[in-house]
Write a protein that holds these residues in place. Structure first.
Motif, PDB file in Angstrom:
ATOM      1  N   GLN A 210       0.155 -10.345  27.556  1.00  0.00           N
ATOM      2  CA  GLN A 210       0.736 -11.566  28.115  1.00  0.00           C
ATOM      3  C   GLN A 210      -0.390 -12.532  28.357  1.00  0.00           C
ATOM      4  N   ASP A 211      -0.134 -13.812  28.124  1.00  0.00           N
ATOM      5  CA  ASP A 211      -1.180 -14.795  28.416  1.00  0.00           C
ATOM      6  C   ASP A 211      -0.690 -15.791  29.447  1.00  0.00           C
ATOM      7  N   HIS A 212      -1.606 -16.602  29.929  1.00  0.00           N
ATOM      8  CA  HIS A 212      -1.278 -17.648  30.901  1.00  0.00           C
ATOM      9  C   HIS A 212      -1.543 -18.968  30.206  1.00  0.00           C
ATOM     10  N   LYS A 213      -0.463 -19.669  29.843  1.00  0.00           N
ATOM     11  CA  LYS A 213      -0.637 -20.901  29.068  1.00  0.00           C
ATOM     12  C   LYS A 213      -1.017 -22.106  29.928  1.00  0.00           C
ATOM     13  N   ARG A 214      -0.531 -22.140  31.185  1.00  0.00           N
ATOM     14  CA  ARG A 214      -0.762 -23.340  31.999  1.00  0.00           C
ATOM     15  C   ARG A 214      -2.184 -23.363  32.536  1.00  0.00           C
ATOM     16  N   THR A 224      -2.155 -25.115  27.807  1.00  0.00           N
ATOM     17  CA  THR A 224      -3.457 -24.991  27.147  1.00  0.00           C
ATOM     18  C   THR A 224      -3.298 -23.975  26.024  1.00  0.00           C
ATOM     19  N   GLY A 225      -4.387 -23.673  25.345  1.00  0.00           N
ATOM     20  CA  GLY A 225      -4.358 -22.596  24.353  1.00  0.00           C
ATOM     21  C   GLY A 225      -4.239 -21.229  25.001  1.00  0.00           C
ATOM     22  N   GLY A 226      -4.428 -21.160  26.320  1.00  0.00           N
ATOM     23  CA  GLY A 226      -4.368 -19.886  27.050  1.00  0.00           C
ATOM     24  C   GLY A 226      -5.561 -19.779  27.981  1.00  0.00           C
ATOM     25  N   LEU A 267       0.978  -9.527  12.600  1.00  0.00           N
ATOM     26  CA  LEU A 267       2.109 -10.367  12.968  1.00  0.00           C
ATOM     27  C   LEU A 267       2.167 -10.393  14.489  1.00  0.00           C
ATOM     28  N   TYR A 268       2.171 -11.601  15.032  1.00  0.00           N
ATOM     29  CA  TYR A 268       2.168 -11.791  16.484  1.00  0.00           C
ATOM     30  C   TYR A 268       3.562 -12.281  16.822  1.00  0.00           C
ATOM     31  N   ALA A 269       4.341 -11.411  17.477  1.00  0.00           N
ATOM     32  CA  ALA A 269       5.713 -11.774  17.829  1.00  0.00           C
ATOM     33  C   ALA A 269       5.740 -12.214  19.290  1.00  0.00           C
ATOM     34  N   TYR A 283       6.952 -16.550  15.681  1.00  0.00           N
ATOM     35  CA  TYR A 283       5.970 -15.685  15.043  1.00  0.00           C
ATOM     36  C   TYR A 283       4.692 -16.477  14.866  1.00  0.00           C
ATOM     37  N   ASN A 284       3.546 -15.782  15.003  1.00  0.00           N
ATOM     38  CA  ASN A 284       2.275 -16.334  14.542  1.00  0.00           C
ATOM     39  C   ASN A 284       1.714 -15.350  13.533  1.00  0.00           C
ATOM     40  N   VAL A 285       0.918 -15.853  12.598  1.00  0.00           N
ATOM     41  CA  VAL A 285       0.466 -15.023  11.479  1.00  0.00           C
ATOM     42  C   VAL A 285      -0.983 -14.573  11.663  1.00  0.00           C
ATOM     43  N   ARG A 286      -1.415 -14.513  12.900  1.00  0.00           N
ATOM     44  CA  ARG A 286      -2.810 -14.247  13.264  1.00  0.00           C
ATOM     45  C   ARG A 286      -2.804 -13.572  14.633  1.00  0.00           C
ATOM     46  N   PHE A 287      -3.975 -13.125  15.077  1.00  0.00           N
ATOM     47  CA  PHE A 287      -4.083 -12.644  16.448  1.00  0.00           C
ATOM     48  C   PHE A 287      -3.996 -13.824  17.403  1.00  0.00           C
ATOM     49  N   GLY A 288      -3.474 -13.596  18.598  1.00  0.00           N
ATOM     50  CA  GLY A 288      -3.509 -14.624  19.635  1.00  0.00           C
ATOM     51  C   GLY A 288      -4.933 -14.798  20.141  1.00  0.00           C
ATOM     52  N   ASP A 289      -5.208 -15.965  20.656  1.00  0.00           N
ATOM     53  CA  ASP A 289      -6.502 -16.237  21.270  1.00  0.00           C
ATOM     54  C   ASP A 289      -6.185 -16.818  22.645  1.00  0.00           C
ATOM     55  N   PRO A 290      -6.362 -16.120  23.738  1.00  0.00           N
ATOM     56  CA  PRO A 290      -7.271 -14.982  23.984  1.00  0.00           C
ATOM     57  C   PRO A 290      -6.667 -13.577  23.916  1.00  0.00           C
ATOM     58  N   GLU A 291      -5.444 -13.394  23.431  1.00  0.00           N
ATOM     59  CA  GLU A 291      -4.876 -12.044  23.443  1.00  0.00           C
ATOM     60  C   GLU A 291      -5.692 -11.056  22.610  1.00  0.00           C
ATOM     61  N   CYS A 292      -6.287 -11.545  21.511  1.00  0.00           N
ATOM     62  CA  CYS A 292      -7.092 -10.675  20.650  1.00  0.00           C
ATOM     63  C   CYS A 292      -8.238 -10.019  21.435  1.00  0.00           C
TER      64      CYS A 292
END
Ligand code: AMP
Ligand code: GLY
Length: 420
Positions: A210-214, A224-226, A267-269, A283-292
């Protein structure tokens, strides 16, 4: 194996860090990289959006395996150019990357696969889009169809905001990305992300986050991007993850293969979970940043074996060696982000921090000048720790954050609050 990673963020630093720990990696080059990546790998400089240039570099440098970090090169077919040149690559084709590059395409695939997602309409004309909003009412979600650097989604809590967003998008506020607009039902629930490796046919879940977008504490302020992330995501219980795999991921991956565009890569669902039922947000076709960063912290060296198996179509024989652990990353950003911010401010105190399998500072936007580390972007550092509990990991991450001397940066003190 000689390996090339494309990208320059905290995601790519984390990928490089994991790959370097695997004895199968003989040599690692990252393009363009950053100051943190330069401490562990060679950095190269060429245009990663130019598939021909990437393929030439790979051939000249005897690269055996290319890992593509961001979505932009995938969306313009860089993975296809590499495959044409006979270079093994981790990342989907241009056709399959439309799962991120076109929201209307994703909705169509979800329909074909009968995958649970928000109801929607798809418009190329402002008046028809507005009529749809007027007949449905708010809250409602207005999305530019194409890639808009995470900014093309407006959650409209009232009708006027939705109508204004439609005018903005068709008026060119998001460039070509807004020439088509998807309007979606507003889904309530808790968001979490599921990361799955796919080799064209088989699928292998490799973790949740899970990320924090705000930007602000308590999840307030602009997107933000996270600003931080943690793994695993408690809301994605094994039962809900299995549901998401069976009802969403597997049927959509089959629909892609059936259409002659098999998906290969990560695949990032993005999922919305309510009353035990997951629905697809995107869907995203890459790792999340900063989830990766938290996924790599947990997977370590095996990440290379898993990505390599996906690229070679061997996922059916791959297994993830799970530890019962937790990881967290706290983003340090330049004052002013996500608005305008200063570049070139000095960051001190990094050398004294531990760098091991439990603690790592991944660099996002940094450069090095005369031995000093300077901020070179909005999101600058990803302070990452692993532990037997989220609380333990979090305490160690914030101890590192507190030891970093950077008056021109800020961070959120509450990363992980929902899970704790
Ligand atoms: P996307 O780029 O499609 O992931 O949208 C960005 C963010 O907007 C998501 O992470 C969600 O927080 C939110 N969002 C997108 N679509 C919806 C929806 N249909 N209902 C509620 N929230 C949404
Ligand atoms: N952290 C969200 C993303 O990478 O899209």
């Amino acid at each position: 194996m000689n390996i090339l990673i494309l990208g320059s963020g905290g995601r790519e630093h984390a990928l490089a860090w994991a790959v370097m720990q695997n004895p199968k990696c003989d040599k690692l080059i990252v393009c363009p990289g950053n100051a943190g990546i330069a401490q562990i790998a060679e950095c190269a400089s060429f245009d990663i959006m130019d598939g021909g240039a990437v393929a030439n570099f790979a051939e000249e440098n005897a690269i055996d395996f290319v890992i593509v970090g961001p979505e932009a090169p995938l969306a313009v077919g860089v993975a296809d150019r590499l495959r044409d040149a006979g270079v093994l690559v981790f990342g989907p084709s241009e056709a399959a990357a439309r799962l991120e590059a076109s929201k209307a395409f994703t909705k169509e695939i979800c329909d074909a696969a009968n995958a649970p997602t928000a109801g929607y309409g798809h418009f190329t004309d402002a008046e028809a889009a507005k009529a749809h909003v007027r007949s449905t009412g708010a809250p409602i979600v207005v999305k530019a169809d194409g890639l808009a650097a995470g900014k093309g989604v407006i959650i409209a809590m009232d009708e006027a905001t939705a109508l204004e967003a439609i005018d903005d998008m068709f008026g060119g506020a998001f460039g070509g990305a807004g020439a088509e607009v998807v309007i979606e039902e507003f889904m309530e629930g808790e968001e979490a992300s599921l990361f799955v490796l796919v080799d064209g046919e088989d699928v292998l879940p490799i973790g949740t986050a899970q990320d924090h977008k705000r930007v602000g504490e308590g999840d307030t302020g602009p997107n933000t991007g996270g600003m931080g992330a943690y793994s695993p995501a408690p809301v994605l219980s094994p039962e809900i993850e299995a549901k998401a795999m069976d009802e969403i991921v597997k049927p959509t991956m089959k629909a892609m293969a059936d259409r002659g565009m098999p998906y290969q890569g990560v695949l990032y669902a993005g999922l919305m979970i309510k009353d035990g039922q997951p629905r697809l947000v995107e869907y995203n076709v890459r790792f999340g940043d900063p989830e990766c960063q938290v996924l790599m912290m947990r997977l370590g060296a095996q990440a290379l074996d898993l990505m390599h198996a996906a690229a070679e179509g061997r996922l059916s024989e791959a297994r993830v060696n799970w530890a019962d652990d937790h990881a967290i990353t706290v983003v340090m950003a330049a004052n002013g982000y996500p608005g305008s911010y200063e570049k070139g401010t000095e960051i001190k105190g990094l050398d004294a921090l531990p760098e091991d399998s439990m603690n790592m500072v991944f660099h996002a936007g940094t450069t090095e000048a005369q031995g000093s580390i300077l901020a070179a972007g909005g999101r600058v550092l990803n302070v990452t720790a692993r532990g037997t509990s989220l609380q333990e990991a979090r305490d160690r991450a914030y101890a590192m954050v507190d030891a970093i001397d950077w008056p021109d940066g800020f961070f959120r003190r509450d990363i992980g609050w929902r899970a704790l």
